[in-house]
Every structure is written in structure tokens, then in C-alpha cells.
Design an enzyme around this catalytic site. Structure first.
Site, PDB file in Angstrom:
ATOM      1  N   ASN A  64      42.589  -5.810  68.134  1.00 44.09           N
ATOM      2  CA  ASN A  64      41.782  -6.804  67.539  1.00 44.09           C
ATOM      3  C   ASN A  64      42.287  -8.195  67.056  1.00 44.09           C
ATOM      4  O   ASN A  64      43.489  -8.057  66.449  1.00 44.09           O
ATOM      5  CB  ASN A  64      40.650  -6.542  66.339  1.00 44.09           C
ATOM      6  CG  ASN A  64      41.412  -5.333  65.228  1.00 44.09           C
ATOM      7  OD1 ASN A  64      42.295  -4.915  65.478  1.00 44.09           O
ATOM      8  ND2 ASN A  64      40.862  -5.529  64.015  1.00 44.09           N
ATOM      9  N   GLU A  66      41.539 -11.354  64.730  1.00 39.50           N
ATOM     10  CA  GLU A  66      40.581 -12.077  63.692  1.00 39.50           C
ATOM     11  C   GLU A  66      40.936 -13.435  63.673  1.00 39.50           C
ATOM     12  O   GLU A  66      42.113 -13.835  64.078  1.00 39.50           O
ATOM     13  CB  GLU A  66      40.605 -11.266  62.415  1.00 39.50           C
ATOM     14  CG  GLU A  66      40.259  -9.928  62.577  1.00 39.50           C
ATOM     15  CD  GLU A  66      40.142  -9.001  61.306  1.00 39.50           C
ATOM     16  OE1 GLU A  66      40.665  -9.500  60.224  1.00 39.50           O
ATOM     17  OE2 GLU A  66      39.539  -7.994  61.449  1.00 39.50           O
ATOM     18  N   CYS A  75      36.950  -8.077  69.103  1.00 37.31           N
ATOM     19  CA  CYS A  75      37.388  -6.575  68.829  1.00 37.31           C
ATOM     20  C   CYS A  75      38.488  -6.115  70.067  1.00 37.31           C
ATOM     21  O   CYS A  75      38.540  -6.745  71.264  1.00 37.31           O
ATOM     22  CB  CYS A  75      36.200  -5.668  69.027  1.00 37.31           C
ATOM     23  SG  CYS A  75      34.682  -5.877  67.755  1.00 37.31           S
ATOM     24  N   GLU A  77      38.409  -3.792  71.958  1.00 34.45           N
ATOM     25  CA  GLU A  77      38.007  -3.492  73.265  1.00 34.45           C
ATOM     26  C   GLU A  77      37.676  -4.496  74.396  1.00 34.45           C
ATOM     27  O   GLU A  77      38.094  -4.537  75.552  1.00 34.45           O
ATOM     28  CB  GLU A  77      36.614  -2.512  73.058  1.00 34.45           C
ATOM     29  CG  GLU A  77      36.680  -1.246  72.137  1.00 34.45           C
ATOM     30  CD  GLU A  77      36.334  -1.335  70.853  1.00 34.45           C
ATOM     31  OE1 GLU A  77      36.707  -2.452  70.287  1.00 34.45           O
ATOM     32  OE2 GLU A  77      35.766  -0.434  70.089  1.00 34.45           O
ATOM     33  N   CYS A 114      31.728  -1.110  68.565  1.00 31.74           N
ATOM     34  CA  CYS A 114      30.747  -1.636  68.268  1.00 31.74           C
ATOM     35  C   CYS A 114      29.553  -2.086  69.343  1.00 31.74           C
ATOM     36  O   CYS A 114      29.996  -2.053  70.350  1.00 31.74           O
ATOM     37  CB  CYS A 114      31.199  -3.048  67.424  1.00 31.74           C
ATOM     38  SG  CYS A 114      31.553  -4.590  68.535  1.00 31.74           S
ATOM     39  N   CYS A 117      30.677  -4.710  71.869  1.00 32.84           N
ATOM     40  CA  CYS A 117      31.506  -4.075  72.984  1.00 32.84           C
ATOM     41  C   CYS A 117      30.876  -3.311  73.858  1.00 32.84           C
ATOM     42  O   CYS A 117      31.233  -3.240  74.988  1.00 32.84           O
ATOM     43  CB  CYS A 117      32.700  -3.287  72.181  1.00 32.84           C
ATOM     44  SG  CYS A 117      33.720  -4.442  71.324  1.00 32.84           S
TER      45      CYS A 117
HETATM   46  N1  THU Z   1      36.500  -3.620  65.755  1.00 36.80           N
HETATM   47  C1  THU Z   1      37.149  -3.638  66.583  1.00 36.80           C
HETATM   48  O1  THU Z   1      38.223  -4.023  67.041  1.00 36.80           O
HETATM   49  N2  THU Z   1      36.533  -2.955  67.608  1.00 36.80           N
HETATM   50  C2  THU Z   1      35.310  -2.261  67.191  1.00 36.80           C
HETATM   51  O2  THU Z   1      34.519  -1.540  68.148  1.00 36.80           O
HETATM   52  C3  THU Z   1      34.955  -2.353  65.875  1.00 36.80           C
HETATM   53  C4  THU Z   1      35.387  -3.217  65.024  1.00 36.80           C
HETATM   54  C5  THU Z   1      37.541  -4.737  64.673  1.00 36.80           C
HETATM   55  C6  THU Z   1      36.808  -6.161  64.443  1.00 36.80           C
HETATM   56  C7  THU Z   1      37.509  -6.556  63.121  1.00 36.80           C
HETATM   57  O3  THU Z   1      38.383  -6.893  63.410  1.00 36.80           O
HETATM   58  C8  THU Z   1      37.858  -5.196  62.350  1.00 36.80           C
HETATM   59  O4  THU Z   1      37.383  -4.175  63.362  1.00 36.80           O
HETATM   60  C9  THU Z   1      36.928  -4.807  61.325  1.00 36.80           C
HETATM   61  O5  THU Z   1      35.498  -5.002  61.550  1.00 36.80           O
END
Ligand code: THU
Length: 164
Positions: A64, A66, A75, A77, A114, A117
Site C-alpha cells: 500500500n 498512502e 491498496c 493489491e 477491499c 480492489c
Molecule cells: N489496504 C490495502 O492495501 N488493501 C486492502 O485490501 C485494504 C486496505 C490499505 C489501504 C490503507 O493504506 C491501509 O490499508 C489502511 O486502510
């Protein structure tokens, strides 16, 4: 004519422990674990790693990413999938593994893909016209699905009328 009440069922495999996965899946999970160490997640402190096994046996990792403007992040994925899309556009994906962890904590925590994704995962499957397996950790253990589409019934699809 009339009303019916269909029901959906999703078949999946559940592996209580990491050691219950086969060796190839363990290796892919390990690649996802390595990828989460590269996460840029200073706002959530939730690190996620994803790894893809491609038909040519290449591994593509994602983590991920940010951003201070929160919705601009992405994310793990989708980072992995979009990377594969540019690095190996012609290579079908065979498997996707996802692993999550809290920053600086030693153990994996449950982390399911999520909704956004899932939408992207399904479209990659449709694009390559063959399913790929998905592995992630839940509170009950490692879940393994035979295809990404099982994660998103009633996926958004549209006939945009594109003439190419
Ligand atoms: N996140 C992912 O990388 N993948 C997911 O399927 C769910 C959430 C990340 C997004 C964010 O950077 C952190 O997790 C918290 O939500």
C-alpha cells in the site's frame, strides 16, 4: 414471470495454519509478507503486501502507498495488479496472495481485499479470460479461492458501447 429467491454460495478452502498451505502457496504468501515491509503507510500504520504469481513464474509484488491527500493512496493489491499490467501485460496471473500487519508488530493480521480492489481483481480475470487463485488471511486462517470473481458477486459490468 414471478418472484424467486436464489441464493449464492462461495466455495473456498480454509487452512488453519501457514504450514497447511502447499509449498508454492507458502512461497507466494512469503513474497506478500516481504512486500508489506515496503509499505508506505504513515497515516494508517497498517501495512499490506500483495504478490502475484504469473504464468512465466515471475512474481510481482505490491504494497500500500498512502498519501497526505488520503484518497490519493492505493491498496497493495491494486499496486501489484497495475504493476503487472505494465511490466508483464501478456502474462496471465495464476495466483494472488495478500498479507497485512500493523506497523512494527511481528505477526500477520487478518486482511481481506477491499471492495475497490475486488472490482479491479475481477476485471483482470475477465481481461485474461482465465481465473486466478486468491489467498488471504482471515481470523479463521488462510482462505483460498479458486477465482477472484467469487469475491464479488454482481460485479459492476457495463456495455459502454465502445466501438474500439
Ligand atoms: N489496504 C490495502 O492495501 N488493501 C486492502 O485490501 C485494504 C486496505 C490499505 C489501504 C490503507 O493504506 C491501509 O490499508 C489502511 O486502510
Amino acid at each position: 414471470m414471478g418472484k424467486s429467491q436464489p441464493q449464492l454460495q462461495i466455495a473456498y478452502e480454509l487452512f488453519t495454519d501457514f504450514a497447511d498451505l502447499d509449498i508454492q502457496d507458502q512461497e507466494l504468501v512469503q513474497q506478500a509478507r516481504q512486500a508489506l515491509g515496503k509499505a508506505y503507510a504513515p497515516y494508517s500504520n497498517f501495512w499490506v503486501g500483495a504478490s502475484l504469481l504469473l504464468a512465466n513464474q515471475q512474481i510481482v509484488q505490491g504494497c500500500n502507498q498512502e498519501n497526505l491527500a488520503y484518497p490519493s493512496g492505493l491498496c497493495a493489491e491494486r499496486v501489484a495488479l497495475f504493476s503487472a499490467g505494465v511490466l508483464y501485460p501478456a502474462q496471465p496471473i495464476l495466483k494472488l496472495a495478500v498479507i497485512a500487519r500493523h506497523a512494527h508488530q511481528p505477526n500477520d493480521v487478518p486482511g481481506c481485499p477491499c471492495g475497490a480492489c475486488r472490482q479491479v481483481m475481477v476485471e483482470f480475470e475477465q481481461k485474461q479470460q482465465q481465473p486466478y487463485e486468491v489467498i488471504f488471511l482471515t481470523a479463521a486462517g488462510f482462505v483460498k479461492l479458486s477465482q477472484a470473481a467469487h469475491l464479488l458477486p454482481f460485479v459492476f459490468q457495463a456495455d459502454l458501447g465502445n466501438k474500439g
